[in-house]
Scaffold this motif. Structure first.
Motif, PDB file in Angstrom:
ATOM      1  N   ASP A 164       0.858  -1.178   0.000  1.00 37.94           N
ATOM      2  CA  ASP A 164       0.000   0.000   0.000  1.00 37.94           C
ATOM      3  C   ASP A 164       0.900   1.236   0.000  1.00 37.94           C
ATOM      4  O   ASP A 164       1.671   1.445   0.934  1.00 37.94           O
ATOM      5  CB  ASP A 164      -0.893  -0.021   1.244  1.00 37.94           C
ATOM      6  N   THR A 165       0.810   2.044  -1.047  1.00 32.30           N
ATOM      7  CA  THR A 165       1.690   3.204  -1.192  1.00 32.30           C
ATOM      8  C   THR A 165       1.060   4.498  -0.691  1.00 32.30           C
ATOM      9  O   THR A 165       1.616   5.578  -0.918  1.00 32.30           O
ATOM     10  CB  THR A 165       2.095   3.387  -2.672  1.00 32.30           C
ATOM     11  N   SER A 166      -0.078   4.424  -0.012  1.00 35.14           N
ATOM     12  CA  SER A 166      -0.807   5.630   0.390  1.00 35.14           C
ATOM     13  C   SER A 166       0.069   6.595   1.168  1.00 35.14           C
ATOM     14  O   SER A 166       0.003   7.805   0.980  1.00 35.14           O
ATOM     15  CB  SER A 166      -2.038   5.261   1.220  1.00 35.14           C
ATOM     16  N   ARG A 167       0.884   6.047   2.074  1.00 31.49           N
ATOM     17  CA  ARG A 167       1.728   6.899   2.912  1.00 31.49           C
ATOM     18  C   ARG A 167       3.210   6.685   2.622  1.00 31.49           C
ATOM     19  O   ARG A 167       4.060   6.920   3.487  1.00 31.49           O
ATOM     20  CB  ARG A 167       1.426   6.641   4.395  1.00 31.49           C
ATOM     21  N   LYS A 168       3.531   6.245   1.417  1.00 34.21           N
ATOM     22  CA  LYS A 168       4.919   5.990   1.043  1.00 34.21           C
ATOM     23  C   LYS A 168       5.410   6.996   0.008  1.00 34.21           C
ATOM     24  O   LYS A 168       4.664   7.388  -0.891  1.00 34.21           O
ATOM     25  CB  LYS A 168       5.075   4.569   0.480  1.00 34.21           C
ATOM     26  N   THR A 169       6.667   7.376   0.133  1.00 32.98           N
ATOM     27  CA  THR A 169       7.319   8.129  -0.930  1.00 32.98           C
ATOM     28  C   THR A 169       7.825   7.130  -1.963  1.00 32.98           C
ATOM     29  O   THR A 169       7.833   5.917  -1.727  1.00 32.98           O
ATOM     30  CB  THR A 169       8.501   8.938  -0.380  1.00 32.98           C
ATOM     31  N   VAL A 170       8.279   7.627  -3.105  1.00 33.62           N
ATOM     32  CA  VAL A 170       8.836   6.722  -4.120  1.00 33.62           C
ATOM     33  C   VAL A 170      10.069   6.020  -3.576  1.00 33.62           C
ATOM     34  O   VAL A 170      10.362   4.866  -3.939  1.00 33.62           O
ATOM     35  CB  VAL A 170       9.176   7.484  -5.414  1.00 33.62           C
ATOM     36  N   HIS A 171      10.788   6.682  -2.672  1.00 31.60           N
ATOM     37  CA  HIS A 171      11.979   6.063  -2.087  1.00 31.60           C
ATOM     38  C   HIS A 171      11.594   4.958  -1.110  1.00 31.60           C
ATOM     39  O   HIS A 171      12.253   3.911  -1.047  1.00 31.60           O
ATOM     40  CB  HIS A 171      12.822   7.121  -1.386  1.00 31.60           C
ATOM     41  N   ASP A 172      10.510   5.170  -0.351  1.00 32.09           N
ATOM     42  CA  ASP A 172      10.011   4.129   0.538  1.00 32.09           C
ATOM     43  C   ASP A 172       9.612   2.890  -0.267  1.00 32.09           C
ATOM     44  O   ASP A 172       9.922   1.752   0.112  1.00 32.09           O
ATOM     45  CB  ASP A 172       8.785   4.614   1.320  1.00 32.09           C
ATOM     46  N   LEU A 173       8.916   3.121  -1.370  1.00 27.11           N
ATOM     47  CA  LEU A 173       8.472   2.016  -2.215  1.00 27.11           C
ATOM     48  C   LEU A 173       9.670   1.258  -2.771  1.00 27.11           C
ATOM     49  O   LEU A 173       9.697   0.012  -2.759  1.00 27.11           O
ATOM     50  CB  LEU A 173       7.606   2.539  -3.357  1.00 27.11           C
ATOM     51  N   ALA A 174      10.662   1.988  -3.247  1.00 22.65           N
ATOM     52  CA  ALA A 174      11.862   1.344  -3.803  1.00 22.65           C
ATOM     53  C   ALA A 174      12.560   0.488  -2.754  1.00 22.65           C
ATOM     54  O   ALA A 174      12.957  -0.649  -3.025  1.00 22.65           O
ATOM     55  CB  ALA A 174      12.821   2.405  -4.346  1.00 22.65           C
ATOM     56  N   ARG A 175      12.705   1.034  -1.547  1.00 21.94           N
ATOM     57  CA  ARG A 175      13.377   0.276  -0.488  1.00 21.94           C
ATOM     58  C   ARG A 175      12.617  -0.996  -0.134  1.00 21.94           C
ATOM     59  O   ARG A 175      13.226  -2.053   0.090  1.00 21.94           O
ATOM     60  CB  ARG A 175      13.555   1.151   0.756  1.00 21.94           C
ATOM     61  N   GLN A 176      11.282  -0.916  -0.118  1.00 23.71           N
ATOM     62  CA  GLN A 176      10.515  -2.102   0.240  1.00 23.71           C
ATOM     63  C   GLN A 176      10.620  -3.177  -0.835  1.00 23.71           C
ATOM     64  O   GLN A 176      10.770  -4.367  -0.532  1.00 23.71           O
ATOM     65  CB  GLN A 176       9.042  -1.732   0.474  1.00 23.71           C
ATOM     66  N   ILE A 177      10.546  -2.771  -2.101  1.00 19.32           N
ATOM     67  CA  ILE A 177      10.678  -3.754  -3.181  1.00 19.32           C
ATOM     68  C   ILE A 177      12.070  -4.370  -3.178  1.00 19.32           C
ATOM     69  O   ILE A 177      12.236  -5.591  -3.342  1.00 19.32           O
ATOM     70  CB  ILE A 177      10.372  -3.094  -4.541  1.00 19.32           C
ATOM     71  N   GLU A 178      13.081  -3.538  -2.968  1.00 16.04           N
ATOM     72  CA  GLU A 178      14.448  -4.065  -2.903  1.00 16.04           C
ATOM     73  C   GLU A 178      14.609  -5.059  -1.758  1.00 16.04           C
ATOM     74  O   GLU A 178      15.308  -6.065  -1.892  1.00 16.04           O
ATOM     75  CB  GLU A 178      15.434  -2.910  -2.730  1.00 16.04           C
ATOM     76  N   SER A 179      13.949  -4.793  -0.634  1.00 11.26           N
ATOM     77  CA  SER A 179      14.072  -5.701   0.509  1.00 11.26           C
ATOM     78  C   SER A 179      13.488  -7.070   0.186  1.00 11.26           C
ATOM     79  O   SER A 179      13.933  -8.079   0.729  1.00 11.26           O
ATOM     80  CB  SER A 179      13.372  -5.099   1.733  1.00 11.26           C
TER      81      SER A 179
END
Length: 283
Positions: free
Chosen positions: A136-151
């Protein structure tokens, strides 16, 4: 067939699939966007059968692929025949509307925006329910999203399960990506101790307070026993991503302290990739 890592990237328009696809490309995935579903199996036969220099593939399948073939049927085939992992990207309605208004783009369904979002969400419900990972990207920045996918998708051949332990506050809603959810609101609350109120469960003084409650130790041991039983069974059924959510009232003290303790235990006793998140700690 050759061993190929296959990801199906899908989800709601405006939720961040394009950014997610770019992150997967950066991780070495050969990314194909909006490929005609009728041709996918032929394409994958080439990838899996011939000695091509491609070992990681990401397929973007979404509402734009409208035709007689249901996306859910295509994705089910990819999971069953090719071991595909499904990554579903979503956001709440208010966030999607805000993003569309900011970019002045038209929704792929072309209807009035709230109705289009509702229609798309309903059409993808079956896919979401069977997805391996929901972000859920509602409260994520693009950098947050990138870090989660990378993890989730950075190469690590020694790891066959990724466990996310996340704290949250019930007052802000239950995380929809939870596989297992535990409520720790029965533990004594540091919020009512003046010198602890502004601290978080990552700080030792708060952790000591939470674990001074006899019930906390008993509770943690029961969770560990449950995970020790469940994880081998999940693995035998092919599950590769597990999200354990720990909730208290505000997501700042008890749930954070318990999540930190549980994450430490999993890192010390397993070879799994363990990700710790604190969704509401800084609110």
């Amino acid at each position: 067939m050759r061993r190929v890592s296959l990801i199906v990237l899908t989800g709601l328009s405006g939720a961040g699939k394009s950014r997610a696809a770019a992150v997967l490309e950066d991780l070495g995935y050969y990314t194909v966007d909006n490929f005609p579903p009728q041709l996918l199996e032929k394409f994958l036969e080439l990838i899996f059968t011939f000695n091509m220099d491609v070992s990681k593939v990401a397929l973007v399948i979404d509402i734009r692929s409208r035709n007689s073939v249901k996306a859910s049927e295509v994705i089910s085939l990819l999971k069953n025949n090719y071991g595909a992992q499904v990554l579903f990207i979503e956001a709440d309605d208010a966030t999607l509307i805000k993003r569309y208004k900011e970019t002045r783009r038209t929704h792929p369904l072309g209807a009035a925006l709230p109705e289009a979002i509702k229609t798309e969400r309903e059409s993808l419900r079956e896919i979401r329910e069977t997805a391996d990972i929901v972000i859920d990207t509602s409260r994520k920045t693009v950098h947050d999203l990138a870090r989660q996918i990378e993890s989730y998708f950075k190469d690590d051949d020694s790891v066959n399960l990724s466990v996310t332990v996340q704290s949250f506050g019930f007052k802000y809603g239950v995380p929809e990506d939870s596989d297992l959810l535990f409520d720790v609101r029965f533990l004594k609350n540091p919020h009512f101790v003046e010198e602890l109120r502004e601290k978080t469960g990552q700080e030792k003084v708060v952790q000591d307070y939470v674990f001074s409650d006899e019930k906390t130790g008993i509770f943690i041991e029961k969770i560990k026993d449950m995970l020790n039983f469940l994880i081998p069974n999940y693995l035998s059924e092919g599950k590769r991503f597990l999200t354990v959510s720990i909730g208290c009232t505000g997501g700042k003290h008890r749930s954070v302290a318990v999540s930190e303790n549980l994450s430490k235990y999993l890192r010390e006793t397993t070879k799994f990739k363990v990700i710790t998140k604190h969704r509401d700690m800084d609110r």
